[in-house]
Design a protein around this motif. Structure first.
Motif, PDB file in Angstrom:
ATOM      1  N   CYS A 106      -4.200  61.099 -43.808  1.00 38.27           N
ATOM      2  CA  CYS A 106      -3.581  60.717 -44.976  1.00 38.27           C
ATOM      3  C   CYS A 106      -4.517  59.569 -45.625  1.00 38.27           C
ATOM      4  CB  CYS A 106      -2.065  60.062 -44.672  1.00 38.27           C
ATOM      5  SG  CYS A 106      -1.037  61.203 -44.726  1.00 38.27           S
ATOM      6  N   THR A 107      -5.091  58.788 -44.800  1.00 37.98           N
ATOM      7  CA  THR A 107      -5.853  57.595 -45.401  1.00 37.98           C
ATOM      8  C   THR A 107      -7.220  58.257 -45.618  1.00 37.98           C
ATOM      9  OG1 THR A 107      -5.191  56.168 -43.529  1.00 37.98           O
ATOM     10  CG2 THR A 107      -7.246  55.660 -44.417  1.00 37.98           C
ATOM     11  N   PHE A 108      -7.783  59.071 -45.182  1.00 39.04           N
ATOM     12  CA  PHE A 108      -8.879  60.014 -45.747  1.00 39.04           C
ATOM     13  C   PHE A 108      -8.656  60.744 -47.109  1.00 39.04           C
ATOM     14  CE2 PHE A 108     -11.018  63.860 -46.360  1.00 39.04           C
ATOM     15  CZ  PHE A 108     -12.552  63.368 -46.612  1.00 39.04           C
ATOM     16  N   LEU A 109      -7.524  61.498 -47.172  1.00 41.80           N
ATOM     17  CA  LEU A 109      -7.308  61.983 -48.326  1.00 41.80           C
ATOM     18  C   LEU A 109      -6.984  60.958 -49.632  1.00 41.80           C
ATOM     19  CD1 LEU A 109      -4.686  64.819 -46.933  1.00 41.80           C
ATOM     20  CD2 LEU A 109      -7.092  65.184 -47.807  1.00 41.80           C
ATOM     21  N   ARG A 110      -6.416  59.986 -49.123  1.00 42.45           N
ATOM     22  CA  ARG A 110      -5.897  58.941 -50.060  1.00 42.45           C
ATOM     23  C   ARG A 110      -7.147  58.112 -50.435  1.00 42.45           C
ATOM     24  NH1 ARG A 110      -2.428  54.818 -48.961  1.00 42.45           N
ATOM     25  NH2 ARG A 110      -1.921  54.664 -51.120  1.00 42.45           N
ATOM     26  N   GLU A 111      -8.003  57.551 -49.699  1.00 44.76           N
ATOM     27  CA  GLU A 111      -8.979  56.673 -50.205  1.00 44.76           C
ATOM     28  C   GLU A 111     -10.376  57.676 -50.555  1.00 44.76           C
ATOM     29  OE1 GLU A 111      -9.531  54.020 -46.662  1.00 44.76           O
ATOM     30  OE2 GLU A 111      -7.509  53.114 -47.164  1.00 44.76           O
ATOM     31  N   GLU A 112     -10.575  58.641 -49.839  1.00 47.13           N
ATOM     32  CA  GLU A 112     -11.844  59.226 -50.097  1.00 47.13           C
ATOM     33  C   GLU A 112     -11.653  60.282 -51.076  1.00 47.13           C
ATOM     34  OE1 GLU A 112     -14.732  58.378 -48.683  1.00 47.13           O
ATOM     35  OE2 GLU A 112     -13.412  56.695 -47.613  1.00 47.13           O
ATOM     36  N   LEU A 113     -10.601  61.166 -51.073  1.00 48.64           N
ATOM     37  CA  LEU A 113     -10.592  62.245 -52.226  1.00 48.64           C
ATOM     38  C   LEU A 113      -9.431  61.730 -53.339  1.00 48.64           C
ATOM     39  CD1 LEU A 113     -10.078  65.201 -49.800  1.00 48.64           C
ATOM     40  CD2 LEU A 113     -12.151  64.347 -50.842  1.00 48.64           C
ATOM     41  N   GLY A 114      -9.002  60.348 -53.348  1.00 49.13           N
ATOM     42  CA  GLY A 114      -8.103  59.879 -54.376  1.00 49.13           C
ATOM     43  C   GLY A 114      -6.828  60.588 -54.579  1.00 49.13           C
ATOM     44  N   MET A 115      -6.321  61.346 -53.450  1.00 52.91           N
ATOM     45  CA  MET A 115      -5.013  62.166 -53.491  1.00 52.91           C
ATOM     46  C   MET A 115      -3.738  60.988 -53.694  1.00 52.91           C
ATOM     47  SD  MET A 115      -5.672  65.580 -51.432  1.00 52.91           S
ATOM     48  CE  MET A 115      -4.158  66.210 -51.815  1.00 52.91           C
ATOM     49  N   THR A 116      -2.670  61.391 -54.446  1.00 48.89           N
ATOM     50  CA  THR A 116      -1.673  60.533 -54.075  1.00 48.89           C
ATOM     51  C   THR A 116      -0.830  60.933 -52.875  1.00 48.89           C
ATOM     52  OG1 THR A 116      -0.368  61.952 -55.788  1.00 48.89           O
ATOM     53  CG2 THR A 116      -1.681  60.310 -56.912  1.00 48.89           C
ATOM     54  N   LEU A 117       0.293  60.012 -52.736  1.00 47.28           N
ATOM     55  CA  LEU A 117       1.053  60.546 -51.597  1.00 47.28           C
ATOM     56  C   LEU A 117       1.877  61.912 -52.048  1.00 47.28           C
ATOM     57  CD1 LEU A 117       2.051  59.906 -48.957  1.00 47.28           C
ATOM     58  CD2 LEU A 117       3.812  58.331 -49.890  1.00 47.28           C
ATOM     59  N   ALA A 118       2.249  62.057 -53.282  1.00 42.94           N
ATOM     60  CA  ALA A 118       3.020  63.133 -53.840  1.00 42.94           C
ATOM     61  C   ALA A 118       1.934  64.331 -53.519  1.00 42.94           C
ATOM     62  CB  ALA A 118       3.480  62.946 -55.203  1.00 42.94           C
ATOM     63  N   GLU A 119       0.776  64.264 -53.907  1.00 42.05           N
ATOM     64  CA  GLU A 119       0.009  65.259 -53.695  1.00 42.05           C
ATOM     65  C   GLU A 119      -0.397  65.729 -52.423  1.00 42.05           C
ATOM     66  OE1 GLU A 119      -2.947  64.466 -57.795  1.00 42.05           O
ATOM     67  OE2 GLU A 119      -3.472  63.318 -55.792  1.00 42.05           O
ATOM     68  N   ILE A 120      -0.276  64.900 -51.520  1.00 39.03           N
ATOM     69  CA  ILE A 120      -0.559  64.923 -49.749  1.00 39.03           C
ATOM     70  C   ILE A 120       0.593  65.765 -49.500  1.00 39.03           C
ATOM     71  CG2 ILE A 120      -0.921  63.934 -47.729  1.00 39.03           C
ATOM     72  CD1 ILE A 120      -2.359  61.637 -49.155  1.00 39.03           C
ATOM     73  N   ASN A 121       2.015  65.170 -49.991  1.00 40.26           N
ATOM     74  CA  ASN A 121       3.233  65.786 -49.603  1.00 40.26           C
ATOM     75  C   ASN A 121       3.216  67.226 -49.827  1.00 40.26           C
ATOM     76  OD1 ASN A 121       4.096  63.483 -48.112  1.00 40.26           O
ATOM     77  ND2 ASN A 121       5.137  62.683 -49.861  1.00 40.26           N
ATOM     78  N   GLN A 122       2.598  67.524 -51.134  1.00 41.62           N
ATOM     79  CA  GLN A 122       2.735  68.938 -51.642  1.00 41.62           C
ATOM     80  C   GLN A 122       1.665  69.875 -50.946  1.00 41.62           C
ATOM     81  OE1 GLN A 122       4.670  70.425 -53.781  1.00 41.62           O
ATOM     82  NE2 GLN A 122       3.502  72.223 -53.536  1.00 41.62           N
ATOM     83  N   LEU A 123       0.669  69.203 -50.614  1.00 37.62           N
ATOM     84  CA  LEU A 123      -0.397  69.970 -49.739  1.00 37.62           C
ATOM     85  C   LEU A 123       0.199  70.255 -48.431  1.00 37.62           C
ATOM     86  CD1 LEU A 123      -3.453  70.950 -49.366  1.00 37.62           C
ATOM     87  CD2 LEU A 123      -4.069  68.828 -48.525  1.00 37.62           C
ATOM     88  N   GLY A 124       0.766  69.604 -47.827  1.00 37.72           N
ATOM     89  CA  GLY A 124       1.389  69.710 -46.518  1.00 37.72           C
ATOM     90  C   GLY A 124       2.604  70.758 -46.768  1.00 37.72           C
ATOM     91  N   ARG A 125       3.319  70.843 -47.586  1.00 38.85           N
ATOM     92  CA  ARG A 125       4.305  71.883 -47.741  1.00 38.85           C
ATOM     93  C   ARG A 125       3.628  73.250 -48.301  1.00 38.85           C
ATOM     94  NH1 ARG A 125       7.008  67.577 -50.296  1.00 38.85           N
ATOM     95  NH2 ARG A 125       6.187  68.102 -52.465  1.00 38.85           N
ATOM     96  N   THR A 126       2.596  73.262 -48.702  1.00 36.67           N
ATOM     97  CA  THR A 126       1.821  74.578 -49.074  1.00 36.67           C
ATOM     98  C   THR A 126       0.886  75.153 -48.081  1.00 36.67           C
ATOM     99  OG1 THR A 126       0.190  73.541 -50.381  1.00 36.67           O
ATOM    100  CG2 THR A 126       2.208  74.210 -51.663  1.00 36.67           C
ATOM    101  N   THR A 127       0.349  74.273 -47.384  1.00 32.39           N
ATOM    102  CA  THR A 127      -0.645  74.631 -46.106  1.00 32.39           C
ATOM    103  C   THR A 127       0.010  75.325 -45.171  1.00 32.39           C
ATOM    104  OG1 THR A 127      -1.883  72.612 -47.028  1.00 32.39           O
ATOM    105  CG2 THR A 127      -2.541  74.010 -44.807  1.00 32.39           C
ATOM    106  N   LYS A 128      -0.524  76.518 -44.664  1.00 34.14           N
ATOM    107  CA  LYS A 128      -0.007  77.298 -43.412  1.00 34.14           C
ATOM    108  C   LYS A 128      -0.819  76.753 -42.299  1.00 34.14           C
ATOM    109  CE  LYS A 128       1.191  81.168 -46.247  1.00 34.14           C
ATOM    110  NZ  LYS A 128       0.900  82.760 -46.243  1.00 34.14           N
TER     111      LYS A 128
END
Length: 96
Positions: free
Chosen positions: A73-95
């Protein structure tokens, strides 16, 4: 109770830093706080001897703080600039 005491010792030495705690520990802490004299004495006996105030935070603040403890999560937020909502959505859609 034992885990709550461990948390209070660590928190007394951590200063103003926040770190997440389990719901069970938080519930015991809430019970301790209601017995104000006993709680004040307990805090006086902690390694730093300082009174530990309980400060509630919002659910979204808690979620962001918890997320920073997960390396991915730290990597996705700090390095890729993703929001927590985007990370949660990614988690819901990734198999798996």
């Amino acid at each position: 109770m034992k885990e709550c005491l461990r948390f209070l010792v660590i928190a007394s030495e951590a200063g103003q830093r926040f770190f997440p705690l389990s719901k069970a520990v938080d519930e015991v802490w809430h019970e301790l706080i209601t017995e104000t004299r006993d709680y004040q004495q307990l805090c006086a006996e902690l390694p730093t001897g300082r009174f530990l105030h309980h400060a509630g935070i919002t659910l979204s603040e808690y979620a962001v703080d918890r997320a920073r403890h997960w390396v991915i999560c730290t990597f996705l937020r700090e390095e890729l600039g993703m929001t927590l909502a985007e990370i949660n959505q990614l988690g819901r859609t990734t198999k798996p």
